[in-house]
Design a protein around this motif. Structure first.
Motif, short mmCIF file in Angstrom:
data_model
loop_
_atom_site.label_atom_id
_atom_site.label_comp_id
_atom_site.label_asym_id
_atom_site.label_seq_id
_atom_site.Cartn_x
_atom_site.Cartn_y
_atom_site.Cartn_z
N TYR A 43 0.84 -1.20 0.00
CA TYR A 43 0.00 0.00 0.00
C TYR A 43 0.88 1.25 0.00
N PRO A 44 0.59 2.23 -0.85
CA PRO A 44 1.34 3.49 -0.81
C PRO A 44 1.02 4.25 0.48
N ILE A 45 2.07 4.68 1.18
CA ILE A 45 1.85 5.34 2.48
C ILE A 45 2.74 6.56 2.66
N HIS A 46 2.28 7.42 3.56
CA HIS A 46 3.07 8.46 4.20
C HIS A 46 2.96 8.15 5.69
N ILE A 47 3.92 8.61 6.47
CA ILE A 47 3.86 8.42 7.91
C ILE A 47 3.91 9.77 8.59
N GLY A 48 2.99 9.95 9.54
CA GLY A 48 2.95 11.16 10.35
C GLY A 48 3.22 10.81 11.81
N HIS A 49 4.09 11.58 12.43
CA HIS A 49 4.42 11.38 13.84
C HIS A 49 4.16 12.68 14.59
N ILE A 50 3.44 12.58 15.69
CA ILE A 50 3.16 13.73 16.53
C ILE A 50 4.01 13.61 17.79
N ASN A 51 4.88 14.59 18.02
CA ASN A 51 5.71 14.61 19.21
C ASN A 51 5.02 15.49 20.24
N HIS A 52 4.52 14.85 21.29
CA HIS A 52 3.78 15.56 22.34
C HIS A 52 4.71 16.26 23.33
N HIS A 53 5.98 15.92 23.34
CA HIS A 53 6.97 16.50 24.25
C HIS A 53 6.58 16.34 25.71
N LEU A 54 5.95 15.22 26.03
CA LEU A 54 5.54 14.99 27.42
C LEU A 54 6.55 14.16 28.20
N ARG A 55 7.52 13.56 27.50
CA ARG A 55 8.46 12.68 28.18
C ARG A 55 9.91 13.04 27.89
N GLY A 56 10.16 14.30 27.57
CA GLY A 56 11.53 14.77 27.39
C GLY A 56 12.30 14.01 26.33
N LYS A 57 13.45 13.45 26.73
CA LYS A 57 14.33 12.75 25.80
C LYS A 57 13.66 11.53 25.18
N GLU A 58 12.77 10.90 25.91
CA GLU A 58 12.06 9.73 25.37
C GLU A 58 11.18 10.14 24.18
N SER A 59 10.53 11.28 24.28
CA SER A 59 9.71 11.79 23.16
C SER A 59 10.58 12.05 21.93
N GLU A 60 11.75 12.63 22.17
CA GLU A 60 12.68 12.90 21.07
C GLU A 60 13.16 11.60 20.44
N ALA A 61 13.44 10.60 21.27
CA ALA A 61 13.91 9.31 20.76
C ALA A 61 12.81 8.60 19.95
N ASP A 62 11.56 8.74 20.38
CA ASP A 62 10.44 8.17 19.60
C ASP A 62 10.40 8.78 18.21
N HIS A 89 -4.45 23.27 28.88
CA HIS A 89 -5.84 23.72 29.04
C HIS A 89 -6.79 22.55 28.80
N GLY A 90 -7.67 22.30 29.75
CA GLY A 90 -8.64 21.23 29.58
C GLY A 90 -8.03 19.85 29.83
N ASN A 91 -8.74 18.83 29.41
CA ASN A 91 -8.32 17.45 29.59
C ASN A 91 -7.16 17.14 28.65
N LEU A 92 -6.02 16.73 29.22
CA LEU A 92 -4.81 16.48 28.43
C LEU A 92 -5.07 15.48 27.31
N GLN A 93 -5.70 14.36 27.63
CA GLN A 93 -5.92 13.32 26.64
C GLN A 93 -6.82 13.82 25.50
N ASP A 94 -7.90 14.50 25.84
CA ASP A 94 -8.81 15.03 24.81
C ASP A 94 -8.11 16.09 23.96
N ARG A 95 -7.37 16.96 24.59
CA ARG A 95 -6.69 18.04 23.86
C ARG A 95 -5.63 17.46 22.92
N ALA A 96 -4.83 16.51 23.42
CA ALA A 96 -3.80 15.88 22.59
C ALA A 96 -4.43 15.15 21.40
N ARG A 97 -5.53 14.45 21.63
CA ARG A 97 -6.23 13.74 20.56
C ARG A 97 -6.72 14.72 19.51
#
Length: 188
Positions: A43-62, A89-97
């Motif tokens: 399947y032809p694909i593109h990949i999108g990654h969202i860095n939430h920056h919630l885990r410091g160096k671990e987020s960067e490594a992801d 602001h607001g619910n973290l999980q809802d806002r991030a989603r």
């Protein structure tokens, strides 16, 4: 697993013929299995990654892990770095989603991807269904996670966590531990 994956996509009419799919890839087990199966399925694909920056160096490594995967497989890679202030602001999980889906939709439109794939699987669907029941949902809420909702598709919705883990072990799929998901469960 590849045959079941392709059969599910076909049976549910998740991917339009001759189209490109944007995959939401965190680097965790589920999304890396989805990326691997999409590549093996041709399947032809593109990949999108969202860095939430919630885990410091671990987020960067992801983010670096997903970018390296894309470079290795010659897949177009897109990254969005969320300003952590936007999640205060607001619910973290809802806002991030909301931010994730907004950015994925922008990318899909910009890069002519007809659908956006997330790596939700059967265990996610069951968990969501039980959560809705505990909240006292009406009949409309009992559908839980759907295989397709407008441009969003979920090609792994048939697979259990055990099947995904077995596939990883059998095929040697590299992934990053998803402490982010655990963080979201703990806070929200």
């Amino acid at each position: 697993m590849l045959n079941r994956f392709i059969d599910y996509i076909s049976a549910k009419k998740l991917i339009l013929p001759n189209s490109t799919t944007l995959l939401a890839v965190s680097g965790g087990k589920d999304s890396m299995v989805m990326a691997d199966l999409m590549l093996k399925g041709g399947y032809p694909i593109h990949i999108g990654h969202i860095n939430h920056h919630l885990r410091g160096k671990e987020s960067e490594a992801d983010a670096k892990f997903v970018q390296t995967f894309c470079e290795k497989h010659q897949v177009p890679y897109h990254q969005y770095d969320i300003d952590p202030y936007l999640l205060t602001h607001g619910n973290l999980q809802d806002r991030a989603r909301q931010i994730r889906y907004d950015k994925l939709t922008i990318w899909a439109n910009e890069y002519k991807c007809e659908q956006i794939a997330t790596a939700h699987h059967l265990d996610d669907r069951i968990e969501t269904f039980l959560m809705y029941i505990m909240r006292g949902t009406g009949l409309n809420g009992l559908s839980s996670i759907l295989p397709k909702n407008e441009k969003i598709i979920r090609p792994l919705l048939w697979a259990t966590t055990d099947e995904i883990t077995s596939y990883i072990d059998k095929d040697g799929i590299a992934y990053r531990e998803e402490a982010y998901n655990e963080l979201l469960r703990l806070i929200g």
